[in-house]
Motif scaffolding. Structure first.
Motif, PDB file in Angstrom:
ATOM      1  N   VAL A  22       1.794   3.816   6.892  1.00 50.17           N
ATOM      2  CA  VAL A  22       2.417   3.939   8.208  1.00 50.17           C
ATOM      3  C   VAL A  22       1.608   4.916   9.058  1.00 50.17           C
ATOM      4  O   VAL A  22       0.872   5.759   8.549  1.00 50.17           O
ATOM      5  N   LEU A  34      12.593   3.490   9.815  1.00 51.56           N
ATOM      6  CA  LEU A  34      11.657   2.784   8.942  1.00 51.56           C
ATOM      7  C   LEU A  34      12.395   1.824   8.017  1.00 51.56           C
ATOM      8  O   LEU A  34      11.904   0.729   7.719  1.00 51.56           O
ATOM      9  N   SER A 181       4.713   0.255  12.654  1.00 48.87           N
ATOM     10  CA  SER A 181       5.419   1.472  12.230  1.00 48.87           C
ATOM     11  C   SER A 181       5.622   2.445  13.390  1.00 48.87           C
ATOM     12  O   SER A 181       6.508   3.301  13.340  1.00 48.87           O
TER      13      SER A 181
END
Length: 214
Positions: A22, A34, A181
């Motif tokens: 990420v 996330l 991300s």
């Protein structure tokens, strides 16, 4: 903090979440976001194995911020009616606030791609969606489409083809997740409800009708 959460946080500090790399250099990432991103991403590539992933930003001026999330929801379904692959489109969105108080959305659209997708095909898809988004977002806000360039940002837009038949698929999917991300950065929008700042939308079941170009 539990041992599991502590280990998760330490792993995130090294730039990893679950099995993914990420982006920790563009802002502080949120573990709850996330979690939602991972679920949305994995669900999307299961529903749409051959797909394009298109990333861009939409802005909501201060005067139009009331019920902004509802406007985004309405826009998604309006957009789906304007394109030929309406039965095969997913959206992951993250809401944030700019320094001047304007609301904006980071968007990732997943939509069906032909199995033999080419680089030119990806560019054509990007051009089509760019044009269609510029026409539909101002319409939903009841703003003249002459303001589209200030409402829709494609400056850093990327369109990534994912094709399971390619040897590079796993690498491509992990790269795509790394790029996405950034959507899991902690939002500056004032709220205690994660659903206010992050969401996933699914169009109709893509298995009900197949794209003729496949």
């Amino acid at each position: 903090m539990s041992n599991k959460k502590s280990a998760e946080a330490k792993r995130l500090e090294r730039g990893y979440y679950k099995s993914y790399s990420v982006d920790i250099d563009s802002g502080e990432l949120s573990i709850p976001l996330l979690q939602k991103l991972t679920a949305g991403f994995e669900n999307s590539i299961r529903r749409l194995p051959n797909c394009y992933v298109f990333r861009f930003k939409l802005r909501v001026p201060k005067a139009y911020q009331q019920d902004a999330n509802k406007k985004l929801n309405k826009w998604f379904y309006y957009l789906s009616k304007k394109i030929s692959v309406s039965e095969a489109m997913n959206m992951i969105w993250a809401k944030d606030m700019s320094d001047d108080g304007s609301v904006f959305y980071h968007i990732a659209l997943f939509f069906r791609a032909p199995r033999n997708a080419t680089e030119q095909g990806a560019l054509n898809a990007k051009a089509f969606f760019t044009k269609t988004i510029k026409a539909t977002w101002p319409h939903i806000l009841f703003i003249s489409d002459s303001n589209a360039d200030s409402l829709c940002s494609f400056t850093s837009a990327t369109i990534i083809p994912l094709n399971p038949s390619k040897k590079s698929y796993n690498q491509d999917a992990r790269y795509c997740f790394f790029i996405l991300s950034k959507l899991a950065r902690k939002s500056r929008y004032p709220t205690n409800n994660l659903d206010d700042v992050f969401g996933i939308k699914y169009s109709r079941n893509p298995n009900k009708r197949r794209n003729r170009s496949e």
